[in-house]
Structures are given as structure tokens and as C-alpha cells.
Scaffold this active site. Structure first.
Site, short mmCIF file in Angstrom:
data_model
loop_
_atom_site.label_atom_id
_atom_site.label_comp_id
_atom_site.label_asym_id
_atom_site.label_seq_id
_atom_site.Cartn_x
_atom_site.Cartn_y
_atom_site.Cartn_z
N TRP A 94 46.28 29.60 37.09
CA TRP A 94 44.44 30.22 36.33
C TRP A 94 43.84 29.10 34.92
CZ3 TRP A 94 43.74 31.77 30.93
CH2 TRP A 94 42.50 32.37 31.01
N GLU A 150 44.36 32.23 40.90
CA GLU A 150 43.95 33.30 40.22
C GLU A 150 42.80 33.63 39.78
OE1 GLU A 150 46.58 34.53 36.51
OE2 GLU A 150 45.80 36.19 36.41
N LYS A 210 38.74 35.60 38.06
CA LYS A 210 38.87 35.87 36.93
C LYS A 210 37.30 36.39 37.25
CE LYS A 210 39.51 37.09 32.23
NZ LYS A 210 40.80 36.04 31.18
N ASP A 234 44.25 39.95 39.74
CA ASP A 234 45.29 40.64 39.00
C ASP A 234 44.53 41.80 38.46
OD1 ASP A 234 44.77 40.98 36.23
OD2 ASP A 234 45.91 39.00 35.45
N HIS A 265 41.24 41.62 36.31
CA HIS A 265 39.78 40.45 36.64
C HIS A 265 38.71 40.72 37.66
CE1 HIS A 265 42.87 37.26 35.85
NE2 HIS A 265 42.23 38.17 34.12
N HIS A 299 49.05 39.86 40.32
CA HIS A 299 49.31 40.42 38.68
C HIS A 299 49.64 41.70 37.94
CE1 HIS A 299 48.88 36.60 36.01
NE2 HIS A 299 50.35 35.76 37.69
N ASP A 303 39.55 43.31 30.75
CA ASP A 303 40.84 42.64 31.31
C ASP A 303 41.50 42.64 29.45
OD1 ASP A 303 42.59 41.40 32.43
OD2 ASP A 303 41.70 39.12 31.28
N ASP A 320 44.58 43.43 28.98
CA ASP A 320 46.37 43.66 29.73
C ASP A 320 47.09 45.14 28.51
OD1 ASP A 320 46.22 41.15 31.05
OD2 ASP A 320 45.20 40.13 29.56
N ASP A 368 51.42 40.67 34.64
CA ASP A 368 50.76 40.10 33.27
C ASP A 368 49.76 41.23 32.52
OD1 ASP A 368 49.57 38.26 31.76
OD2 ASP A 368 47.50 37.89 33.28
#
Ligand code: RNT
Ligand code: ZN
Length: 415
Positions: free
Chosen positions: A182, A223, A225, A256, A259, A283, A291, A293, A323
Site C-alpha cells: 500500500w 491495496e 485507496k 480495504d 478505501h 482489510h 477511512d 479505522d 486493519d
């Protein structure tokens, strides 16, 4: 002792054509890769006072973060005790262990031997990530697509080194090591050139992947995004870019769920990817408006992602990782809660009569499909989940008190 509540639940599920015993066995076999970086807010061992950069951000300053490898090992061991099922660990390159500072482009297999030793005795497989952020060479938010050849070369050397490490880990541990690239590369404001950086990214990747390794040692994923903080207007490595790149070069995408544009759902993408790739990686996170998290919860999208994995018979094809990084709450609880959520979602998905439901769809019995899907929600799932935890020697739903004790005895003594 006979668990009457479970036996009752087993019968109820049987009435819907679901075998709870089969679900419990299958759930315990699905590997879940815990991300090492929740333990110390993505700091790593390279520069403990370093600042996280690259369009990602950890918010909060809850006391007791892991300060060194000893702390991280201890916290991970404690965290794993709350997580049922088959466990892996996803490491970042900045978690290498050495007596002296490790340069990113000189990171080597030996720096991860202590991790391999630690994981081997615990039956944990390791996955790996190059770290293309939190570094002066990534200060501009650009790495593999940087206009300066010297900067690109530095990061190419880094990723070549991390792939070598991943292949080494995979060979040593006897199970393929997922290697996930990433990069933050993007622009804050309107680009004048979108193609240039993407072509440079393509060429950098081509150079990285000119080295090939035995696929039984390493699974290479990319990955994508859609944006980062300070990189809102343009990202070089979008979903389109990496899906195309992976498809053309025999690699795999990593999705993910933080993303994508807000109405896009990863649960809908899994089957698209699995119909054309033999593997995909995930993820799992919880994006709150961006994003962010946050810790994944047992909510609709996570359930749907798990259902898709099971419906697509993707238990061995979808490599599931976590993640997220929340420093606003107890980090151990954050780790364990998110991992238990994913396990819960997988068990929940395994307790659906997918064959019957698929048949209803194919027979155009949509009313029945809707009614069944709704009624299935109130079957005694919690009882089966408790039984799963019991069989896995994991604490039940009152696990938080043990974390509180650890906070007092261990975390509060850190400064
Ligand atoms: C960033 C990506 C990436 C990182 C980790 C630390 O937006 O999700 O996976 O979170 O590599
Ligand atoms: Zn991610």
C-alpha cells in the site's frame, strides 16, 4: 457437562437445515490475520518518537501503548487469548528487530527471525507489509510514483527487500506469507497530470515484480485507496489501477473496506473478484464518514462481507486481515473486540442455509427469500457463539474485566 441451551439452539438451526457442528468446525479453520500496528498506533521500532504520515492518522492518546518489542509481544499474547479460531499476524517492515537502526532499503530476513520464533511456538502464521510512509523519503506523500527517479529507486529497493523477507517467512513457516503493498501516493489538490504518476507507479511495480518467488511462499497483493488526509484530490493507486495491474501481472487485489466511495460496498466486490481471480485479500476496518479505522463491529456490512466469503466458498481463497488503529480506547480491547467481531461474523455466516437461499433466488421465490432472511436473524446465534468460545478456550462475553485488570497491572505502569 451437557450444554442444554446449545443443544436447543442446535435443534432450532437444524429446523432451518443448518448444521451447527459443521459451522463450529469450519469457523475454527478460517485464518484471521491480526494487524500488529493496533498495539502501538503504527509507530514501529524504527523511530519510537516518529510521527505517522502518509495520509493515515491515529487519533487519541489512551495510556499504555506498546513502547518496544517486549511490550508488543506481551500485549499480542494477551490479545490472542481472547480470540477464537486460527490466527495469523500481519507485520509491517518497521517492526524489524535489530541491535542497531534498520534503514528501510536495508531491511532483511534476519530482522524478522525473532518474530518467526515467537510465532512458530504459538502456531501463528505471519503476513508482511512494506512500509512506504512515516519516512523523510515519503515526506511529499509520494513514493513509487515520485517524479524523482532516486526517490522511486529507494522505495523499489525497500519493496524488493520486503518481498524477499515475505518469501523467506513463507518458506520458514510452511504457509504462504501475504505481501501487501500500500502506498499513500496522491495529491492534495487538482492534478495537472494523472497519467504520469500512474505510469511511473506501473514501471516501479514492474521492476519490483521482475523478481519472482515460489508462489507457495508468497502471495503478492496490492491495496488500493481512494484518498488520504492531505491527499484528497487524487490517488495514483486506485481500485481500477490495481485491479487491472493485478489481473495483467498474475497478482491479487487487496480490498480495504475503508478505501472506497461511501456507497460502494466491499461485500459486493468479493464475488466480482473471485469470479476472475483464484484469491483475494481483505482489510476489515470500520470507516466512520472517512477511512477513520475505528474498531469493526458486528454490523451489517461486516456480516455481509462474511456471508459473501462463505457463500462464495471463499474460506481458503479470501485472505482475511484486520486493519484499524484506535488510540482513543484501550488498545488491547480494540484489538480483541475487532477480531472477535470478524470471528462472530464468520460463524454467523456459516449458520445461514446458503444452499436453500440461493435456490429461492434461482427459482424466483423472492417473497420467501425475504421472509427467511429476516426470520433467520433471530435464531439463537448468541448461544452458538458462546459454545464456540467455550470450545476454543476463549473467555465469554464478560472478557472485558480481564482487560481492565491488565490495564491496571501492566498498561498503567508504562509511560
Ligand atoms: C492505509 C491502508 C494500509 C495501512 C496499513 C498500516 O490507508 O489501509 O493498509 O492502514 O498498512
Ligand atoms: Zn488497509
Amino acid at each position: 457437562m451437557e450444554n442444554t441451551a446449545y443443544n436447543q439452539a442446535k435443534l432450532e438451526y437444524q429446523n432451518w437445515g443448518v448444521d451447527t457442528e459443521d459451522a463450529l468446525t469450519r469457523c475454527a479453520a478460517i485464518p484471521l490475520s491480526l494487524h500488529c500496528w493496533q498495539g502501538d498506533d503504527v509507530t514501529g521500532f524504527e523511530n519510537p518518537s516518529g510521527v505517522l504520515s502518509g495520509g493515515i492518522q491515529v487519533t487519541g492518546n489512551y495510556p499504555g501503548k506498546a513502547r518496544c518489542k517486549e511490550d508488543l509481544f506481551k500485549d499480542l499474547e494477551f490479545t490472542y487469548s481472547f480470540i477464537p479460531g486460527k490466527k495469523r499476524l500481519s507485520l509491517h517492515a518497521i517492526y524489524g528487530i535489530s541491535g542497531k537502526p534498520i534503514k528501510r532499503d536495508e531491511v532483511d530476513c534476519v530482522h524478522f527471525d525473532p518474530w518467526l520464533d515467537w510465532a512458530r511456538v504459538r502456531g501463528i502464521g505471519i503476513d508482511f507489509n512494506p512500509t512506504l510512509f512515516s519516512h523523510p523519503m515519503a515526506a511529499a506523500g509520494l513514493t513509487l510514483s515520485h517524479p524523482d527517479r532516486a526517490v522511486r529507486d529507494f522505495w523499489i529497493r525497500h519493496v524488493k527487500a520486503t518481498r524477499k523477507i515475505a518469501a523467506y517467512i513463507g518458506e520458514k513457516q510452511g504457509s504462504p506469507c501475504l505481501h501487501n503493498i500500500w502506498i499513500p501516493d496522491g495529491l492534495k489538490d487538482l492534478p495537472a497530470d494523472r497519467l504520469g504518476p500512474r505510469e511511473r507507479l506501473r514501471d516501479s511495480l514492474d521492476e519490483i515484480f521482475s523478481v519472482s518467488y515460489d508462489k507457495t511462499f508468497i502471495v503478492d497483493v496490492l491495496e488500493s485507496k481512494v484518498f488520504g488526509i492531505g491527499l484528497e484530490s487524487y490517488t495514483a493507486g486506485t481500485a481500477d489501477f490495481y485491479l487491472s495491474y493485478a489481473a495483467m501481472r498474475g497478482l491479487y487485489p487487496l480490498l480495504d473496506n475503508g478505501h472506497y466511495h461511501p456507497t460502494e460496498l466491499v461485500s459486493d466486490k468479493i464475488s466480482s473478484v473471485l469470479s476472475l481471480f483464484d484469491k483475494a485479500a481483505l482489510h476489515i476496518t470500520r470507516p466512520v464518514r472517512w477511512d477513520s479505522d475505528h474498531v469493526p463491529l458486528f454490523e451489517d456490512e461486516v456480516k455481509e462481507i462474511a456471508k459473501e466469503i462463505i457463500r462464495c466458498h471463499g474460506e481458503e481463497r479470501v485472505l482475511i486481515g484486520l486493519d484499524y488503529f484506535d488510540a482513543g480506547i484501550n488498545r488491547i480491547a480494540a484489538w480483541a473486540a475487532g477480531a472477535r467481531t470478524v470471528q462472530k461474523a464468520l460463524l454467523y455466516a456459516l449458520l445461514q442455509p446458503h444452499g436453500e437461499l440461493k435456490k429461492m433466488q434461482d427459482d424466483f421465490r423472492f417473497t420467501q427469500l425475504l421472509v427467511w432472511q429476516e426470520e433467520l436473524k433471530t435464531l439463537p446465534f448468541g448461544v452458538v457463539w458462546d459454545e464456540y468460545l467455550r470450545r476454543q478456550n476463549c473467555p465469554g462475553n464478560r472478557w472485558f474485566s480481564a482487560v481492565e485488570k491488565y490495564e491496571t497491572d501492566v498498561l498503567q505502569r508504562r509511560n
